[in-house]
Structures are given as structure tokens and as C-alpha cells.
Design a protein around this motif. Structure first.
Motif, PDB file in Angstrom:
ATOM      1  N   ASP A 274     -35.502 -60.524  15.217  1.00  0.00           N
ATOM      2  CA  ASP A 274     -35.577 -61.300  16.453  1.00  0.00           C
ATOM      3  C   ASP A 274     -35.506 -60.333  17.638  1.00  0.00           C
ATOM      4  O   ASP A 274     -34.441 -59.800  17.947  1.00  0.00           O
ATOM      5  CB  ASP A 274     -34.420 -62.303  16.496  1.00  0.00           C
ATOM      6  CG  ASP A 274     -34.570 -63.260  17.664  1.00  0.00           C
ATOM      7  OD1 ASP A 274     -35.296 -62.913  18.624  1.00  0.00           O
ATOM      8  OD2 ASP A 274     -33.967 -64.344  17.619  1.00  0.00           O
ATOM      9  N   ILE A 275     -36.649 -60.148  18.283  1.00  0.00           N
ATOM     10  CA  ILE A 275     -36.720 -59.124  19.336  1.00  0.00           C
ATOM     11  C   ILE A 275     -35.788 -59.466  20.501  1.00  0.00           C
ATOM     12  O   ILE A 275     -35.303 -58.587  21.195  1.00  0.00           O
ATOM     13  CB  ILE A 275     -38.168 -58.956  19.854  1.00  0.00           C
ATOM     14  CG1 ILE A 275     -39.166 -58.896  18.693  1.00  0.00           C
ATOM     15  CG2 ILE A 275     -38.300 -57.695  20.690  1.00  0.00           C
ATOM     16  CD1 ILE A 275     -40.602 -59.086  19.139  1.00  0.00           C
TER      17      ILE A 275
ATOM     18  N   VAL B 191     -47.801 -65.161   8.289  1.00  0.00           N
ATOM     19  CA  VAL B 191     -47.401 -63.962   9.028  1.00  0.00           C
ATOM     20  C   VAL B 191     -46.258 -63.286   8.281  1.00  0.00           C
ATOM     21  O   VAL B 191     -45.273 -63.946   7.957  1.00  0.00           O
ATOM     22  CB  VAL B 191     -46.916 -64.336  10.455  1.00  0.00           C
ATOM     23  CG1 VAL B 191     -46.226 -63.147  11.121  1.00  0.00           C
ATOM     24  CG2 VAL B 191     -48.055 -64.829  11.329  1.00  0.00           C
TER      25      VAL B 191
ATOM     26  N   GLY C  16     -43.055 -56.760  10.377  1.00  0.00           N
ATOM     27  CA  GLY C  16     -41.827 -56.067  10.750  1.00  0.00           C
ATOM     28  C   GLY C  16     -40.722 -56.285   9.729  1.00  0.00           C
ATOM     29  O   GLY C  16     -40.922 -56.126   8.512  1.00  0.00           O
ATOM     30  N   GLY C  17     -39.555 -56.708  10.229  1.00  0.00           N
ATOM     31  CA  GLY C  17     -38.422 -56.964   9.353  1.00  0.00           C
ATOM     32  C   GLY C  17     -38.753 -57.961   8.249  1.00  0.00           C
ATOM     33  O   GLY C  17     -38.148 -57.916   7.171  1.00  0.00           O
TER      34      GLY C  17
ATOM     35  N   PRO D 245     -45.516 -53.875  12.844  1.00  0.00           N
ATOM     36  CA  PRO D 245     -46.017 -53.661  14.210  1.00  0.00           C
ATOM     37  C   PRO D 245     -44.988 -53.064  15.161  1.00  0.00           C
ATOM     38  O   PRO D 245     -45.204 -53.049  16.367  1.00  0.00           O
ATOM     39  CB  PRO D 245     -46.376 -55.086  14.652  1.00  0.00           C
ATOM     40  CG  PRO D 245     -45.396 -55.943  13.926  1.00  0.00           C
ATOM     41  CD  PRO D 245     -45.015 -55.238  12.647  1.00  0.00           C
TER      42      PRO D 245
ATOM     43  N   ILE E 277     -40.773 -48.931  18.981  1.00  0.00           N
ATOM     44  CA  ILE E 277     -39.756 -48.547  17.988  1.00  0.00           C
ATOM     45  C   ILE E 277     -40.461 -48.219  16.668  1.00  0.00           C
ATOM     46  O   ILE E 277     -41.694 -48.106  16.634  1.00  0.00           O
ATOM     47  CB  ILE E 277     -38.713 -49.677  17.782  1.00  0.00           C
ATOM     48  CG1 ILE E 277     -39.418 -51.007  17.507  1.00  0.00           C
ATOM     49  CG2 ILE E 277     -37.801 -49.795  18.973  1.00  0.00           C
ATOM     50  CD1 ILE E 277     -38.474 -52.156  17.173  1.00  0.00           C
TER      51      ILE E 277
ATOM     52  N   GLY F 283     -37.134 -50.325  11.181  1.00  0.00           N
ATOM     53  CA  GLY F 283     -35.785 -49.770  11.062  1.00  0.00           C
ATOM     54  C   GLY F 283     -35.008 -50.322   9.892  1.00  0.00           C
ATOM     55  O   GLY F 283     -33.817 -50.081   9.778  1.00  0.00           O
TER      56      GLY F 283
ATOM     57  N   ARG G  47     -33.051 -44.865  10.128  1.00  0.00           N
ATOM     58  CA  ARG G  47     -32.089 -45.621  10.944  1.00  0.00           C
ATOM     59  C   ARG G  47     -31.754 -44.865  12.235  1.00  0.00           C
ATOM     60  O   ARG G  47     -31.702 -45.443  13.313  1.00  0.00           O
ATOM     61  CB  ARG G  47     -30.822 -45.856  10.104  1.00  0.00           C
ATOM     62  CG  ARG G  47     -29.780 -46.709  10.762  1.00  0.00           C
ATOM     63  CD  ARG G  47     -30.098 -48.171  10.582  1.00  0.00           C
ATOM     64  NE  ARG G  47     -29.246 -49.010  11.395  1.00  0.00           N
ATOM     65  CZ  ARG G  47     -29.679 -50.085  12.034  1.00  0.00           C
ATOM     66  NH1 ARG G  47     -30.940 -50.449  11.956  1.00  0.00           N
ATOM     67  NH2 ARG G  47     -28.872 -50.814  12.746  1.00  0.00           N
TER      68      ARG G  47
ATOM     69  N   PHE H 113     -34.627 -45.020  14.584  1.00  0.00           N
ATOM     70  CA  PHE H 113     -34.740 -46.380  15.126  1.00  0.00           C
ATOM     71  C   PHE H 113     -33.735 -46.590  16.264  1.00  0.00           C
ATOM     72  O   PHE H 113     -34.078 -47.084  17.331  1.00  0.00           O
ATOM     73  CB  PHE H 113     -34.508 -47.399  14.004  1.00  0.00           C
ATOM     74  CG  PHE H 113     -34.460 -48.828  14.482  1.00  0.00           C
ATOM     75  CD1 PHE H 113     -35.627 -49.558  14.635  1.00  0.00           C
ATOM     76  CD2 PHE H 113     -33.257 -49.446  14.801  1.00  0.00           C
ATOM     77  CE1 PHE H 113     -35.596 -50.870  15.099  1.00  0.00           C
ATOM     78  CE2 PHE H 113     -33.208 -50.751  15.266  1.00  0.00           C
ATOM     79  CZ  PHE H 113     -34.384 -51.462  15.407  1.00  0.00           C
TER      80      PHE H 113
ATOM     81  N   PHE I 104     -44.224 -57.662  26.142  1.00  0.00           N
ATOM     82  CA  PHE I 104     -44.467 -58.645  25.069  1.00  0.00           C
ATOM     83  C   PHE I 104     -44.000 -60.035  25.512  1.00  0.00           C
ATOM     84  O   PHE I 104     -44.741 -61.015  25.454  1.00  0.00           O
ATOM     85  CB  PHE I 104     -43.728 -58.209  23.789  1.00  0.00           C
ATOM     86  CG  PHE I 104     -43.829 -59.187  22.646  1.00  0.00           C
ATOM     87  CD1 PHE I 104     -44.910 -59.142  21.777  1.00  0.00           C
ATOM     88  CD2 PHE I 104     -42.854 -60.156  22.433  1.00  0.00           C
ATOM     89  CE1 PHE I 104     -45.020 -60.042  20.721  1.00  0.00           C
ATOM     90  CE2 PHE I 104     -42.954 -61.060  21.383  1.00  0.00           C
ATOM     91  CZ  PHE I 104     -44.034 -61.005  20.520  1.00  0.00           C
TER      92      PHE I 104
ATOM     93  N   ARG J 117     -46.093 -63.709  27.199  1.00  0.00           N
ATOM     94  CA  ARG J 117     -45.897 -65.075  26.709  1.00  0.00           C
ATOM     95  C   ARG J 117     -45.279 -65.970  27.787  1.00  0.00           C
ATOM     96  O   ARG J 117     -45.642 -67.126  27.920  1.00  0.00           O
ATOM     97  CB  ARG J 117     -45.053 -65.058  25.441  1.00  0.00           C
ATOM     98  CG  ARG J 117     -45.928 -64.656  24.265  1.00  0.00           C
ATOM     99  CD  ARG J 117     -45.220 -63.915  23.181  1.00  0.00           C
ATOM    100  NE  ARG J 117     -46.178 -63.466  22.184  1.00  0.00           N
ATOM    101  CZ  ARG J 117     -46.854 -62.317  22.249  1.00  0.00           C
ATOM    102  NH1 ARG J 117     -46.681 -61.500  23.258  1.00  0.00           N
ATOM    103  NH2 ARG J 117     -47.727 -61.995  21.312  1.00  0.00           N
TER     104      ARG J 117
END
Ligand code: 3H9
Length: 692
Positions: free
Chosen positions: A62-63, A98, A101-102, A124, A130, A133, A252, A255, A271, A275
Motif C-alpha cells: 500500500d503506497i 493484476v 510489486g509486493g 513496477p 524504489i 523490497g 532490504r 529499499f 502517481f 489520480r
């Protein structure tokens, strides 16, 4: 609860449920670990499936949590993946839509992966400044091989799942229903031991050192001011050179460094800014929209042609209206040529070429455009001309059609008043070249209907633009600000700079082009025309006369082969011009100014803080909805360097108190009145706050 737990016979299913994209925020991570614990303690459960509800398996970490305590709170994504990978029962990721990433890192921690076709698979993180990570840089090369994994991680590009069907990433591609296939697969592998783990695989690449060195060199040359791409290479290299656990530790630490950088913060800001721009507080997302199945464009010039291409590219038919056959033919021929060039570069298939060219037709008669759902006027920037066009449009357009103006400075409310349907009138300010530039300033008139706004905002997404809504004012968001920037650029010339010095100073910061090269490209006569109007309408605003003197010399820019710089035929390179530099020095002397040496820092501060101060007025007046909208205008329409996050984010990074302090210094110089801090800026600085 942001993941659901269910048991079907011998199989436990953990379904991530954190709309819109099952981001792996703290609550979701905790729910996965809870689900795993329940499944491991239940003797009836033989295998575990992890999948995602709604429109994603998972869009990744969760960015929004980054740089907040929640990001580090246990269970972290590492812990979640360790729990999954350490499971004594097989865990199967059932992937659809989708997986990024994580989300992909979680899937790589599972023993098996089954996917449906059409899922977007990506790491991505690099696009957010970044790197993956949570083990992505160590596990992806183990299933895809060094080269493919490195390309995906350094570019961040999504690959369709079916293209990876033959790799060790997927154990099976689901045909038909994903969950049915996953259940059948789980039954099949429930008792298979030992459990396969990606961490136990080896990356096999003889001569990897040469390949990694080649990658470092290539990536270094391409990544500009961004540190992340090169760090991605270093992390992937560790998958070959280090033991798995050491590689994870190394990843890590890289990151954690990157997530703190201003570059990453700026990319994440962009980003979310992109939106956020598509939302207006008083226009709910469920506002009905008017169907747009056909478009008319008035004017086949450079702007009109570029605008038309956007719609053809999106599969919407466009009719272009011109007054004279010759101008129409010329416009249509230019469009054809543009598409031909794209085809020659291999970026357009012959079928698509025919399709797009076929969608654009011309006419000389207003009667033939009346049925279009939206008409966009791109005629000469003059209120008298706009009046004629809009009166005519009011006569011929069907009821409910949207009447849009591509004006870049004029009063959209006045334009709307030329019609009997001001609620249907809106500004759509495209940026040149209109088929390339991402920005679309959507100008909301006082009476513009909400469904018209919602329609145009939706349309901007359809034609792949970043739509930013602006209220009505002279120049809207972008050009109103650029005027202050240009004024400072002019004053800098009078005080001691050359055009090259000013351009180079901001280009060093990462601007695509400094103000004078930009003027030469756009045409210096445009600014001249606008200033002449201003000298009458707003005589209190001061400008340097250098730009007028330049135009009086006929030096309009590249189109006349001479502007602030000299140009050679067939060459767009700007050469320093002794004639111009002499004109500037003479002008300083005429004004009695003793020219001085001006530092690059002063140049950059004066240009950018002039933008920021005007932007603060724009924000306070409600012309822009939020600071990030202003950043999006500058990032997507004015070549402002992406790694700084836009003018407002840049000012926040510098610190608003520091910005105000510099402004106070410049206020003591010539034209000091330009440096009175906007009330909003002064207030935020005094309170130690930021714009964003
Ligand atoms: C990561 O995973 C780090 C790990 O390696 C390590 C951790 C230790 N988080 O784009 P859309 C929101 S970094 C939070 O319009 P689409 C988005 O803001 C992450 N929110 O939809 C928007 O919200 P709103 C790596 C997210 O269908 C809504 O979802 N992952 C996230 O056109 C819809 O978004 C990425 O970088 C997120 N991760 O495209 C993926 N993702 O409705 C970034 C989306 O309030 N995301 N939102 O405006 C994307 O590329 C696209 O959003 C995606 C969907 C393709 C997923």
C-alpha cells in the motif's frame, strides 16, 4: 477484515479483500497471517490458496503507507512472506488481473503459482523510485532467469501472464474458471513433499559478471537523476553473487535507502497526483456522462490536427471543419504524414494507420458537424474570432452537444455567453504538439454543467491525457504561472544574464528546455501578441522590453530561423547569437543598469519561486482544486523535472520558510513588488506547513 478466510473441503482459501487493488496495507497483511495460522492449525486443511477479490490479485504494497509507521508495523510484508514460505502445507497463489510489486513478491513466496491469461505481471517499484523490497529482486531471477528478471525489474513494465506461461514463474495456466483450476491443482499437490520453494532455486548464468557490467553501464546512461534503476541492477546482481538470505538483507537495505529519497517521494506524489486530478469534490464519481461517439474540430492548423489525432487514436471519428479547401487539404495531409512517420518508426501497423486516417474526415460546411457529440474549436486566439465561431456553433450544434474551446488564455465565461447554452460550454486547453503532450487543462466556466465536466474528464482519460481542471482566469493554471516565470527570465537578461546562461541553469535542474529555447520553439510572437494586449489592459504589470525588441528584429524563433538563438537550416540546434547578446547589453545600458554576475542558484530560485508564488494565489482563489493539480500541470505540460515532483512539491521539499526567505531577499532588488509572498504561501510558511 481485509482478507477473508474460508475452508472448502481440504483446501483453505485466503482471499485478499482490500479494494480497489488489494494493496498490502497493515490490515491486509495481518489478515493473511491470521488466515495462514488458522489453516496451519486446522488438521482438516491440506493445502492453502491465496487469491484476490475484485479486480486484482494484488497491486502490491500500500503506497499510501510508505514513510508512515504502518509500513514498518508487524507483520511486515517480509514476515507475511516468511510465514507463507515457511508453511508446512503447500500454498498456491491463484493469480488474475493484476499481480504487481509486493503482490508478485507474495506469490513468489508461495510454493506454486497458477494464473489466468491476461493478468498483468510486474515489479513496477522502479517507477515509484524504489526497488522491490520484499524479495522480488532475489526470487524473480530464480524463476525467470537473470536477463528477463533484470529487464522487468529495471523497466517496471508489466508482462501479460500468458507470455510467461512457459517459465518457472507459473506451474499452470488456468483454462476457464481460475478458482476451480486452483482447487483442482491444490488437491493434486496436497501431499507432495518436499515443498518446492523459489528460494532454493539457483540463478544459472555463466559469465554473469560481463552481463551485469553491461547492464550497469546501460542503465547508468539511461536513468538520469533517478538512483533507483541502478540500485535495481545491484540488487538483482546479489541474486547471483550472494546467498539467498544475504541477498534479501542487501535488497532490504537498498529499499530502505531509496524509499527516503526525494526522487521516490516525488514519483509517488506524481502517481497519486495523477489520480487525484481526476476527482472534483463537487462532481461525484457517479455523475452521469454524455455519450461521446463523434467529435468535430474547428480548424485544421497544427493544433486542430493534433487534437483530432487524439480522438482517432482512441477510435472515435472526427470531422475537421475549415473555411478554405486549401487549408483543409493541407491540414489533412499533415495528419496523414504524422501517422506515416509513426508507421515508418514501426510504432503503427498498416491496418491501424488506415483505420486512424479513415476516422478523420474534413468539411467546409458547419451544417455537416451539427450532429457531433462534442465540438472543439481551435481557431485563432482572438475574442472576436471566438465570438463568430461560438455564435455559429450555437446555431448548428444539436441540443446537448458539448461546445469546447481550445483557448489558452481567454475568458471561457465570455465565450460561453456568446451562446444560449453556457452550461454546455467548457475549455479544453491542449498543449502543443497536441497528439503528444499529456496535459489537458479542462477549464470550468461559471455555468459549465457538472455532467459536461464529468464527460470531458472521462474523455481525457480515454484519449490518455492527464486532465486537470482549472477555473477561469487569465491564462488558467499553466500560462498564468508561466507569465511570472517569463517575466523573471526577462529581468535576468537585463540584470546580467545571457539567454544561454538562464536556459542552462534550469536545464541542469532537469527542465526539458529553458525559457528562451522554449520561446524559440513555441514562437516568440505569441508572447508579444499577448503582451501588447496586456500593455493596454493591465498597464501596472511590468515586463522586460528585451522580448519586444527581439520580435521587432523579426526574430520569432525557429520558424523564422532566428530567435533568442541563431539557427541553421535543417538544424534545430540553438547557437548563441552575438546580435541578440549585444541587443541585451545595450538595453541594460539604456536602462542605466550595471550588469552583474548572476549565480545559477539565483536564476533557478527566481524562476521557480515566481511560479510557486503565482501558484499559491491560484490555489487560494480556488482556480486549482489542490496543490498536486498544479504539479501535474507542470509535470505533464511544461517539462518540469519529474524527479522534483512539480513546483509545489519542490517548494515543499526546499521548505516554504526557505522559499519565503529567498523571496524577501529578491524583494530588495529591481521589480521587488513581484516578490510579495501570496497570503497562502506566507501563512503556510509561518505555520511550518506544506502545500501538499
Ligand atoms: C511495493 O509493492 C513495494 C514492495 O516491493 C516492498 C514493500 C516492503 N497502493 O491506477 P488506478 C489505488 S510498491 C495504494 O486508477 P487502474 C490508486 O491510487 C507498489 N493504492 O486503476 C487508485 O486510488 P483512487 C508496487 C493503490 O485499474 C486506485 O487504486 N505496485 C495502489 O488503472 C485505482 O488505481 C505498484 O506500483 C497501491 N499499490 O490500474 C502498482 N495501486 O481510486 C501501482 C493502486 O483513490 N498501481 N492504488 O484514486 C498501478 O500500476 C495501477 O494502479 C494498477 C491498477 C495497474 C494496479
Amino acid at each position: 477484515m481485509s482478507a477473508e478466510y474460508q475452508v472448502n473441503g481440504q483446501i483453505a482459501v485466503i482471499t485478499l479483500n482490500n479494494p480497489p487493488v488489494n494493496g498490502l496495507g497493515h490490515a491486509t497483511r495481518s489478515a493473511i497471517v491470521d488466515g495462514m495460522k488458522q489453516a496451519l492449525h486446522n488438521d482438516a486443511v491440506k493445502a492453502i490458496i491465496i487469491t484476490g477479490a475484485g479486480k486484482a490479485f494484488s497491486g502490491g504494497a500500500d503506497i499510501k503507507e510508505f514513510n508512515s509507521p504502518k509500513a514498518m508495523a508487524e507483520p511486515t510484508l517480509h514476515t507475511v512472506i516468511n510465514v507463507v514460505e515457511g508453511s508446512s502445507k503447500p500454498v498456491i497463489a491463484a493469480i488474475h488481473s493484476v499481480c504487481m510489486g509486493g503482490g508478485l513478491e507474495l506469490a513468489l513466496g508461495c510454493n506454486y503459482r497458477i494464473a489466468s491469461a491476461g493478468a498483468q505481471i510486474a515489479l513496477p517499484e522502479v517507477k515509484l523510485g524504489i526497488l522491490p523490497g520484499a524479495g522480488g529482486t532475489q526470487r524473480l531471477p530464480r524463476v525467470l532467469g537473470l536477463e528477463m528478471a533484470l529487464n522487468m525489474i529495471v523497466s517496471g513494465t508489466a508482462v501479460a501472464s500468458e507470455k510467461l506461461a512457459k517459465t518457472a514463474l507459473f506451474n499452470e495456466m488456468a483454462e476457464g474458471d481460475l478458482m476451480q483450476a486452483a482447487m483442482a491443482f491444490a488437491e493434486k499437490v496436497a501431499d507432495v513433499r518436499p515443498l518446492p520453494r523459489v528460494r532454493d532455486m539457483k540463478v544459472d548464468y555463466p559469465n554473469y559478471e560481463a552481463y551485469l557490467q553491461f547492464s550497469r553501464n546501460t542503465v547508468r546512461a539511461m536513468s538520469g537523476p533517478f538512483p533507483a534503476p541502478l540500485k535495481c541492477v545491484e540488487a538483482v546482481a546479489a541474486a547471483v553473487t550472494k546467498k539467498f538470505d544475504d541477498g534479501i538483507k542487501f535488497e532490504r537495505s537498498l529499499f530502505l535507502d531509496l524509499v527516503q529519497t526525494n526522487e521516490s517521494k516525488a514519483l509517488r506524489h506524481a502517481f497519486f497526483g495523477e489520480r487525484a486530478a481526476s476527482k472534483l469534490p463537487d462532481v461525484p464519481e457517479d455523475t452521469p456522462v454524455r455519450p461521446i461517439k463523434s467529435v468535430a474540430v474547428i480548424g485544421a492548423g497544427t493544433m486542430g490536427g493534433g487534437i483530432a489525432m487524439n480522438f482517432a487514436n482512441a477510435g472515435i471519428p472526427v470531422k475537421i471543419l475549415e473555411m478554405k479547401q486549401e487549408a483543409l487539404d493541407k491540414g489533412l495531409a499533415t495528419i496523414r504524414k504524422n501517422y506515416e512517420n509513426t508507421m515508418k518508426k514501426g510504432k503503427l501497423t498498416p491496418e491501424k494507420f488506415e483505420q486512424r486516417v479513415g476516422l478523420i474526415t474534413g468539411t467546409l460546411s458547419y451544417d455537416e458537424i451539427g450532429q457531433a457529440d462534442i465540438v472543439i474549436e481551435a481557431v485563432f486566439e482572438d475574442m472576436g474570432v471566438k465570438e463568430q465561431v461560438f455564435k455559429k456553433l450555437d446555431e448548428v450544434m444539436k441540443p446537448g452537444a458539448i461546445l469546447a474551446s481550445n483557448t489558452s488564455t481567454l475568458d471561457v465565461d465570455k465565450i460561453a455567453a456568446f451562446t444560449k447554452r453556457p452550461q454546455d460550454v467548457i475549455g479544453t486547453h491542449f498543449f502543443s504538439p497536441a497528439n503528444v503532450m499529456k496535459l489537458l487543462e479542462i477549464v470550468r466556466g461559471k455555468l459549465t454543467a457538472k455532467d459536461v465536466l464529468a464527460t470531458v474528464m472521462g474523455l481525457s482519460k480515454k484519449i490518455k491525457k492527464t486532465g486537470v481542471v482549472s477555473g477561469v482566469c487569465d491564462g488558467f493554471i499553466g500560462n498564468r504561472m508561466i507569465e511570472q516565470y517569463s517575466r523573471q527570465a526577462g529581468f535576468l537578461l537585463e540584470e546580467g544574464c545571457t539567454p544561454e546562461q538562464v536556459d542552462k541553469a534550469v536545464e541542469k535542474l532537469g527542465f526539458a528546455m529553458g525559457p528562451f529555447r522554449m520561446g524559440d520553439l513555441a514562437g516568440n510572437d505569441i508572447g508579444w501578441y499577448i503582451r501588447k494586449r496586456r500593455y493596454v489592459e493591465k498597464p501596472q504589470i511590468t515586463y522586460s522590453k528585451t522580448a519586444d525588441l527581439l520580435c521587432e528584429m523579426g526574430r520569432f524563433g525557429q520558424k523564422t530561423g532566428a530567435g533568442w538563438y541563431d539557427y541553421k537550416p535543417g538544424d534545430r540546434k540553438a547557437y548563441s547569437s552575438s546580435v541578440v547578446n549585444e541587443m541585451i547589453v545595450k538595453h541594460s545600458a539604456d536602462l542605466g543598469i550595471e550588469r552583474r554576475k548572476i549565480s545559477d542558484q539565483e536564476i533557478v530560485e527566481r524562476l521557480i519561486y515566481a511560479l510557486v508564488n503565482e501558484a499559491a494565489h491560484i490555489l487560494e482563489e480556488g482556480i486549482a482544486t489542490r496543490a498536486s493539480d498544479i504539479d501535474m500541470v507542470y509535470l505533464t505540460g511544461y517539462g518540469f523535472p519529474l524527479h522534483t515532483g512539480g513546483p509545489m512539491f519542490y517548494a515543499d521539499t526546499v521548505g516554504l520558510q526557505n522559499v519565503v526567505m529567498s523571496m524577501q531577499k529578491y524583494a530588495k532588488g529591481r521589480h521587488g513588488d513581484a516578490w510579495t509572498p501570496a497570503p497562502l504561501l506566507a501563512r503556510l510558511a509561518a505555520e511550518g506547513k506544506t502545500f501538499n
